[in-house]
Design a protein around this motif. Sequence first.
Motif, PDB file in Angstrom:
ATOM      1  N   GLY A 128      30.264 -39.071  -0.745  1.00 16.42           N
ATOM      2  CA  GLY A 128      31.066 -38.226  -1.625  1.00 16.42           C
ATOM      3  C   GLY A 128      32.412 -37.906  -0.982  1.00 16.42           C
ATOM      4  O   GLY A 128      32.587 -38.041   0.234  1.00 16.42           O
ATOM      5  N   ASP A 129      33.357 -37.469  -1.809  1.00 19.34           N
ATOM      6  CA  ASP A 129      34.679 -37.130  -1.279  1.00 19.34           C
ATOM      7  C   ASP A 129      34.589 -35.962  -0.300  1.00 19.34           C
ATOM      8  O   ASP A 129      35.302 -35.925   0.709  1.00 19.34           O
ATOM      9  CB  ASP A 129      35.670 -36.823  -2.406  1.00 19.34           C
ATOM     10  N   GLY A 130      33.670 -35.029  -0.559  1.00 18.85           N
ATOM     11  CA  GLY A 130      33.514 -33.890   0.352  1.00 18.85           C
ATOM     12  C   GLY A 130      33.053 -34.336   1.720  1.00 18.85           C
ATOM     13  O   GLY A 130      33.614 -33.945   2.754  1.00 18.85           O
ATOM     14  N   SER A 131      32.035 -35.189   1.752  1.00 17.52           N
ATOM     15  CA  SER A 131      31.516 -35.696   3.026  1.00 17.52           C
ATOM     16  C   SER A 131      32.566 -36.545   3.741  1.00 17.52           C
ATOM     17  O   SER A 131      32.712 -36.470   4.960  1.00 17.52           O
ATOM     18  CB  SER A 131      30.276 -36.556   2.784  1.00 17.52           C
ATOM     19  N   VAL A 135      33.454 -44.630  -1.623  1.00 13.79           N
ATOM     20  CA  VAL A 135      33.733 -43.195  -1.725  1.00 13.79           C
ATOM     21  C   VAL A 135      33.677 -42.800  -3.190  1.00 13.79           C
ATOM     22  O   VAL A 135      34.415 -43.354  -4.010  1.00 13.79           O
ATOM     23  CB  VAL A 135      35.125 -42.840  -1.151  1.00 13.79           C
ATOM     24  N   LEU A 136      32.792 -41.860  -3.520  1.00 14.44           N
ATOM     25  CA  LEU A 136      32.685 -41.395  -4.909  1.00 14.44           C
ATOM     26  C   LEU A 136      33.461 -40.091  -5.021  1.00 14.44           C
ATOM     27  O   LEU A 136      33.014 -39.043  -4.551  1.00 14.44           O
ATOM     28  CB  LEU A 136      31.214 -41.239  -5.309  1.00 14.44           C
ATOM     29  N   ASP A 137      34.648 -40.229  -5.629  1.00 14.82           N
ATOM     30  CA  ASP A 137      35.581 -39.106  -5.655  1.00 14.82           C
ATOM     31  C   ASP A 137      35.430 -38.336  -6.962  1.00 14.82           C
ATOM     32  O   ASP A 137      35.788 -38.824  -8.027  1.00 14.82           O
ATOM     33  CB  ASP A 137      37.010 -39.659  -5.508  1.00 14.82           C
ATOM     34  N   ASN A 138      34.873 -37.136  -6.850  1.00 17.07           N
ATOM     35  CA  ASN A 138      34.775 -36.272  -8.039  1.00 17.07           C
ATOM     36  C   ASN A 138      35.522 -34.956  -7.802  1.00 17.07           C
ATOM     37  O   ASN A 138      35.258 -33.958  -8.440  1.00 17.07           O
ATOM     38  CB  ASN A 138      33.309 -36.036  -8.436  1.00 17.07           C
ATOM     39  N   HIS A 139      36.425 -34.978  -6.825  1.00 16.07           N
ATOM     40  CA  HIS A 139      37.317 -33.847  -6.551  1.00 16.07           C
ATOM     41  C   HIS A 139      36.555 -32.563  -6.257  1.00 16.07           C
ATOM     42  O   HIS A 139      36.901 -31.491  -6.735  1.00 16.07           O
ATOM     43  CB  HIS A 139      38.291 -33.632  -7.714  1.00 16.07           C
ATOM     44  N   GLY A 140      35.534 -32.695  -5.452  1.00 13.51           N
ATOM     45  CA  GLY A 140      34.831 -31.477  -5.055  1.00 13.51           C
ATOM     46  C   GLY A 140      33.357 -31.710  -4.827  1.00 13.51           C
ATOM     47  O   GLY A 140      32.910 -32.843  -4.625  1.00 13.51           O
ATOM     48  N   PHE A 141      32.622 -30.624  -4.873  1.00 16.44           N
ATOM     49  CA  PHE A 141      31.188 -30.647  -4.584  1.00 16.44           C
ATOM     50  C   PHE A 141      30.401 -30.637  -5.894  1.00 16.44           C
ATOM     51  O   PHE A 141      30.027 -29.575  -6.390  1.00 16.44           O
ATOM     52  CB  PHE A 141      30.781 -29.401  -3.792  1.00 16.44           C
ATOM     53  N   SER A 142      30.136 -31.815  -6.424  1.00 14.90           N
ATOM     54  CA  SER A 142      29.404 -31.875  -7.690  1.00 14.90           C
ATOM     55  C   SER A 142      28.013 -31.251  -7.547  1.00 14.90           C
ATOM     56  O   SER A 142      27.551 -30.500  -8.399  1.00 14.90           O
ATOM     57  CB  SER A 142      29.284 -33.323  -8.144  1.00 14.90           C
ATOM     58  N   SER A 143      27.337 -31.577  -6.444  1.00 12.29           N
ATOM     59  CA  SER A 143      25.966 -31.098  -6.249  1.00 12.29           C
ATOM     60  C   SER A 143      25.922 -29.576  -6.234  1.00 12.29           C
ATOM     61  O   SER A 143      25.198 -28.947  -7.004  1.00 12.29           O
ATOM     62  CB  SER A 143      25.437 -31.629  -4.923  1.00 12.29           C
TER      63      SER A 143
HETATM   64 MG   LIG Z   1      32.323 -34.806  -4.405  1.00 11.55          MG
END
Ligand SMILES: [Mg+2]
Length: 613
Positions: free
Chosen positions: A460-463, A485-493
């Motif tokens: 993830g982008d956060g990691s 890299v899966l970029d979702n602009h933050g912490f989706s989880s």
């Molecule tokens: Mg993310």
Amino acid sequence: MAQALVGFLKQQHIERDGRETPFFAGVWGIFGHGNVAGVGQALHQNLDFRYYLARNEQAMVHTATAFAKMNNRLRIFACTSSIGPGATNMLTGAATATINRLPVLILPGDIFARRNVAPVLQQLESEHTQDISVNDAFKPVSRYWDRINRPDQLPFAVLEAMRVLTSPADTGAVTLALPQDVQAESWDYPGELFEKRVWHIPRPMADRTLLKRSVQWIRAAKKPLIIAGGGVIYSDATEVLARFVEQTGIPVGETQAGKGSLPYDHPQNLGAIGVTGTPGANLLAREADLVIAVGTRLGDFTTASKTAFQNPGVRFINVNVADVDAHKQAALPLVADARTTLEELRAALEGLRVEDPYTSRISSLKKEWEAEASRLFNLKHGPPLSQSEVIGIVTQFARPEDVMVCAAGSLPGDLHKLWQTHQPRGYHMEYGYSCMGYEIAGGLGIKMADPSREVYVMVGDGSYLMLSSEIVTSLQEGYKLNIIVLDNHGFSSIGGLSQSVGSGGFGTDFRFRRPDSGQLDGKTLPVDFVTNAASLGAQAVRAVTCGDLERALQEARRHDRTTVIVVEVDKEMRVPGYESWWDVPVAEASEIEAVQSARAQYEKARKKERYFL
Ligand SMILES: [Mg+2]
Ligand SMILES: Cc1ncc(C[n+]2csc(CCOP(=O)(O)OP(=O)(O)O)c2C)c(N)n1
């Protein structure tokens, strides 16, 4: 002393099932004044014991840990650091290793044993004792901990370290804190310390009485279910497990560490079990009258916070080398090696097969899940794509022998369900500590353990932002990683979790602080991961559509150095949970209505938690 330590490590070998290998593959390190003149000097004069320069001490411990896991714990690294921050950077890595029951030797430099020049640079001072340093913080996260205050203590410490590192039940991080002055001291060590030593890895057998009793329990069960944990893989029990379930027809649910115990399309494999599980595995867990838990710690993700097993008469048989795991949930404890025990049980159960209504239920649940997985792979969402489509493309592109690595975020839940694992160790999820930052560093350790397999790091982008520095190290060492890299602009989880507890995703988006509101609710932060990865030396590309991603994966396969593919994914397009629940306590009192209703639901759900006493 440091020379003696390195000399000793070079001579350690292990043997299991008649196969012998050197135990240590070398040393990871970052030098500072706390180790450069001691361990650093010793490594310099022992170039046959390879030194690997990392970028971050936490990352190097992750690399070592992943390497050990990929080697079924039969081959490991040591990690050397300076004193102070270099040492404490390794704490998270040590905890990750210990929680996952994976061996790594941690060698932090320490403050002077002789004390006369204290406080030395980076020393933590205490007014009530001089017998303390930051390295004492390793005690709770190490399975063995020692400080070598005199050079003549070394032989006794290293033998203890080896005992623990090679013990299937007790293994984890072993910390030997090495005071800076003592590292450089000389002592006349006995020659035997440096002779070749072979440590036998045992396959302990279960108690005869308990084994017989468990055979009776299995024979009496109408709806037995196996939970396959990481121990199945470490013990090399995957083939025996397959024979056992083909003979008996008993279905299997896999934990995160146990995924790959059976091929994903094996008729008896219902796939992921627990909070991140498939509906089939979870429904059968709910109804099971006997659960045979093999090589699992039975963490809350597996037991759905003790709500997974609802049959009033459910009993447990735990096969585990670790006494503590074998006794969990008041099970019949078979404290033993998984492979040996499954083979013994198989032989004793010759002729037993679960009955037909159960058999057809297993196959229909499996078919239903295949249809659901295919729906998730073909959502035709976006761009931005849905994460499940990205997983679908990568898993179908990867070859059967390739390895997927991941650790934290929303990916572990989605991958646990959706990744199609063909071979043991093809799915490498660090989900004991679920440590953000493990992914890329871990990927490097996996590739080093088996360069013949392509490694797909899904992060993830956060990691990625937390710890991606080992891209540089992968280039330095010539080990290629395929990083997505899966970029979702933050912490989706955690955003999703926050919504479910009534907090609306607060504080989980990567946004500018807006002066008007004073909150993090401005525009999305424009982080360019492609440029970032390229600047570190990786081959980097962006993929927007499914077609882009397929082409990028093809392209990556042709490269011989680390590649990074950045895909934007829709943060809100989540893979649902199925037939499971996780205990995350919601505020008991709050003015916010959403929290109040989440609390009401929480209290209702918690009633399903069972005590197995
Ligand atoms: Mg993310
Ligand atoms: C070192 C560490 N810090 C915090 C957490 C808690 N945590 C779990 S997932 C997560 C967010 C991960 O973000 P990202 O990598 O972008 O994945 P996403 O959730 O967006 O899929 C956080 C903060 C953690 N697991 N590890």
